[in-house]
Design a protein around this motif. Structure first.
Motif, mmCIF file in Angstrom:
data_model
loop_
_atom_site.group_PDB
_atom_site.id
_atom_site.type_symbol
_atom_site.label_atom_id
_atom_site.label_comp_id
_atom_site.label_asym_id
_atom_site.label_seq_id
_atom_site.Cartn_x
_atom_site.Cartn_y
_atom_site.Cartn_z
ATOM 1 N N LEU A 170 0.814 -1.210 0.000
ATOM 2 C CA LEU A 170 0.000 0.000 0.000
ATOM 3 C C LEU A 170 0.849 1.262 0.000
ATOM 4 C CD1 LEU A 170 -2.980 -0.818 2.412
ATOM 5 C CD2 LEU A 170 -2.791 -1.163 -0.068
ATOM 6 N N THR A 171 2.053 1.200 0.578
ATOM 7 C CA THR A 171 2.932 2.368 0.554
ATOM 8 C C THR A 171 3.359 2.675 -0.872
ATOM 9 O OG1 THR A 171 3.746 1.980 2.799
ATOM 10 C CG2 THR A 171 5.128 3.317 1.348
ATOM 11 N N ALA A 172 3.784 1.654 -1.605
ATOM 12 C CA ALA A 172 4.192 1.866 -2.992
ATOM 13 C C ALA A 172 3.035 2.363 -3.841
ATOM 14 C CB ALA A 172 4.747 0.564 -3.578
ATOM 15 N N MET A 173 1.820 1.933 -3.516
ATOM 16 C CA MET A 173 0.632 2.346 -4.255
ATOM 17 C C MET A 173 0.135 3.719 -3.836
ATOM 18 S SD MET A 173 -1.320 -1.343 -4.086
ATOM 19 C CE MET A 173 -2.898 -0.671 -4.584
ATOM 20 N N GLY A 174 0.618 4.212 -2.698
ATOM 21 C CA GLY A 174 0.120 5.486 -2.196
ATOM 22 C C GLY A 174 -1.321 5.410 -1.751
ATOM 23 N N THR A 175 -1.734 4.256 -1.207
ATOM 24 C CA THR A 175 -3.132 4.031 -0.845
ATOM 25 C C THR A 175 -3.287 3.892 0.662
ATOM 26 O OG1 THR A 175 -3.528 2.882 -2.944
ATOM 27 C CG2 THR A 175 -5.117 2.506 -1.184
ATOM 28 N N PRO A 176 -4.053 4.764 1.315
ATOM 29 C CA PRO A 176 -4.326 4.601 2.749
ATOM 30 C C PRO A 176 -5.083 3.295 3.006
ATOM 31 C CG PRO A 176 -4.918 6.803 2.007
ATOM 32 C CD PRO A 176 -4.662 5.995 0.778
ATOM 33 N N THR A 177 -4.869 2.721 4.158
ATOM 34 C CA THR A 177 -5.501 1.444 4.493
ATOM 35 C C THR A 177 -7.019 1.528 4.425
ATOM 36 O OG1 THR A 177 -3.656 1.037 5.991
ATOM 37 C CG2 THR A 177 -5.569 -0.402 6.191
ATOM 38 N N ARG A 178 -7.575 2.585 5.023
ATOM 39 C CA ARG A 178 -9.034 2.729 5.015
ATOM 40 C C ARG A 178 -9.569 2.788 3.592
ATOM 41 N NH1 ARG A 178 -12.290 6.980 4.419
ATOM 42 N NH2 ARG A 178 -10.553 8.461 4.520
ATOM 43 N N CYS A 179 -8.836 3.481 2.727
ATOM 44 C CA CYS A 179 -9.283 3.587 1.338
ATOM 45 C C CYS A 179 -9.175 2.252 0.621
ATOM 46 C CB CYS A 179 -8.471 4.655 0.609
ATOM 47 S SG CYS A 179 -8.781 6.331 1.228
ATOM 48 N N TYR A 180 -8.142 1.478 0.937
ATOM 49 C CA TYR A 180 -8.007 0.151 0.339
ATOM 50 C C TYR A 180 -9.241 -0.693 0.640
ATOM 51 C CZ TYR A 180 -6.339 -4.661 -0.244
ATOM 52 O OH TYR A 180 -6.213 -5.985 -0.589
ATOM 53 N N VAL A 181 -9.695 -0.664 1.896
ATOM 54 C CA VAL A 181 -10.899 -1.405 2.267
ATOM 55 C C VAL A 181 -12.100 -0.889 1.478
ATOM 56 C CG1 VAL A 181 -12.501 -1.922 4.153
ATOM 57 C CG2 VAL A 181 -10.035 -2.003 4.558
ATOM 58 N N GLU A 182 -12.210 0.435 1.338
ATOM 59 C CA GLU A 182 -13.320 1.007 0.573
ATOM 60 C C GLU A 182 -13.278 0.571 -0.884
ATOM 61 O OE1 GLU A 182 -14.299 5.085 0.814
ATOM 62 O OE2 GLU A 182 -14.157 5.194 2.995
ATOM 63 N N TYR A 183 -12.079 0.511 -1.466
ATOM 64 C CA TYR A 183 -11.966 0.109 -2.868
ATOM 65 C C TYR A 183 -12.389 -1.352 -3.056
ATOM 66 C CZ TYR A 183 -9.199 4.399 -3.236
ATOM 67 O OH TYR A 183 -8.765 5.697 -3.189
ATOM 68 N N LEU A 184 -11.963 -2.230 -2.126
ATOM 69 C CA LEU A 184 -12.398 -3.629 -2.197
ATOM 70 C C LEU A 184 -13.927 -3.706 -2.133
ATOM 71 C CD1 LEU A 184 -9.947 -5.567 0.174
ATOM 72 C CD2 LEU A 184 -9.907 -5.484 -2.322
ATOM 73 N N GLN A 185 -14.483 -2.988 -1.192
ATOM 74 C CA GLN A 185 -15.931 -2.993 -0.998
ATOM 75 C C GLN A 185 -16.663 -2.477 -2.234
ATOM 76 O OE1 GLN A 185 -18.109 -2.138 3.068
ATOM 77 N NE2 GLN A 185 -17.455 -0.232 2.151
ATOM 78 N N SER A 186 -16.147 -1.412 -2.827
ATOM 79 C CA SER A 186 -16.801 -0.812 -3.988
ATOM 80 C C SER A 186 -16.745 -1.715 -5.211
ATOM 81 C CB SER A 186 -16.148 0.539 -4.315
ATOM 82 O OG SER A 186 -16.398 1.474 -3.298
ATOM 83 N N LEU A 187 -15.601 -2.353 -5.445
ATOM 84 C CA LEU A 187 -15.513 -3.175 -6.657
ATOM 85 C C LEU A 187 -16.374 -4.425 -6.540
ATOM 86 C CD1 LEU A 187 -13.437 -5.916 -6.694
ATOM 87 C CD2 LEU A 187 -11.757 -4.137 -6.277
#
Length: 322
Positions: A149-166
């Motif tokens: 997630l650091t290399a992606m520049g993605t906050p953890t909370r947002c990662y969870v939101e992206y999984l949920q959205s897709l």
């Protein structure tokens, strides 16, 4: 049977810590699963993915993730290039699990939910993922993205939101009316207030993700879910894609079709190329990719041997909980 897994995959993040430092709780995440997540200037290598064709016992699923992440961290320590993200899509053999945020497990007594499922034909594992008791088994697609997630520049909370959205958008594109998250704030994908289609529970280790999501595709997992209070939600019952589509007179996808459809959604969501693990590899990550292939081959062999020793896996609970 209860097993407490000793693998040091990660620490579980309480919900209050899911937002990165300086990000207000509830602040909108940039991008959604229909708009590519913002990228850093230097493009990242393609994500390698592998779809397992036969169900994995849960211990092999844990070992798979542990070995891939451990190998990646060891390469970092040696100063070697280690930038290969990977995603595994699979089914598990019948399994109940609970996560570290569930405070009820006691080493000297059975977990309350475990008491309900003695001798039904499924294992019971106390793990280090987030969340409470859930079920995994045939008919359910499980995704284990291992992403930096650091290399992606993605906050953890947002990662969870992206999984949920897709996952939500995949269900919507099939013609289903679903919500994510639940109107009471529960993470996952739901049909109304009282039916749950998909769950999310992740780990982080040095900002590398493990575990991920599970979505019920066929009706097969539902009788197993009915034996426990899944995710601690007493008023919510499991449901599958096939059952929801059947109400509309439609036929649902197979697990294999669901897995194949999710790969391009991940690519679109995270703005990255997804390439099969067995595709030719060149460049700095070639050695790491080959090592991951060897791990997958070993895990596959272990799963095949476990199935032979068990004489196959039950398709329904053997007995009803009392």
């Amino acid at each position: 049977m209860r097993v407490s897994q000793p693998l040091s995959l990660a620490r579980t993040l309480p919900r209050r810590l899911l937002a990165p430092a300086g990000t207000p709780t509830g602040a909108a995440c940039p991008g959604t699963s229909s708009k590519t997540v913002p990228q850093k200037p230097n493009p990242l290598p393609p994500v390698r993915y592998h779809i397992f064709r036969s169900p994995l016992p849960y211990p092999q699923g844990l070992e798979l993730q542990h070995r891939v992440i451990e190998g990646r961290l060891q390469r970092r320590e040696r100063g070697e290039s280690s930038a290969q993200d990977v995603m595994f899509l699979l089914e598990h053999t019948p399994t109940y699990t609970t996560g570290r945020r569930d405070n009820s497990p006691n080493p000297d007594t059975l977990h309350p939910e475990e008491e309900k499922v003695q001798d039904v034909g499924a294992g019971f594992y106390i793990t280090k993922r987030g969340g409470q008791v859930t079920y995994h088994g045939p008919g359910q697609i499980v995704g284990y993205p291992i992403l930096d997630l650091t290399a992606m520049g993605t906050p953890t909370r947002c990662y969870v939101e992206y999984l949920q959205s897709l996952l939500r958008e995949y269900a919507e594109d099939l013609g289903l009316e679903v919500v994510a998250p639940h109107e009471d704030g529960h993470v996952g994908v739901f049909r109304g207030r009282d039916e749950k289609l998909a769950s999310i529970g992740i780990h982080l280790r040095h900002r590398i993700t493990s575990h991920g999501f599970a979505m019920n595709v066929t009706p097969e997992p539902v009788p197993w879910f009915d034996l426990v209070t899944a995710c601690g939600l007493a008023d919510v019952r499991a449901v599958s894609i096939s059952q929801l589509l059947e109400r509309q007179g439609k036929t649902g996808p197979s697990v294999a079709e669901c897995a194949a459809a999710l790969v391009p959604r991940f690519a679109s969501t995270f703005g990255r190329e997804f390439v099969p693990l067995d595709a030719p590899a060149e460049g700095k990550t070639a050695g790491e990719i080959e090592a991951i292939r060897d791990i997958v081959a070993d895990i596959t062999a272990q799963a095949e041997n476990a199935e032979k020793e068990a004489g196959g896996w039950p398709t329904r609970p053997r007995v009803k909980a009392q």
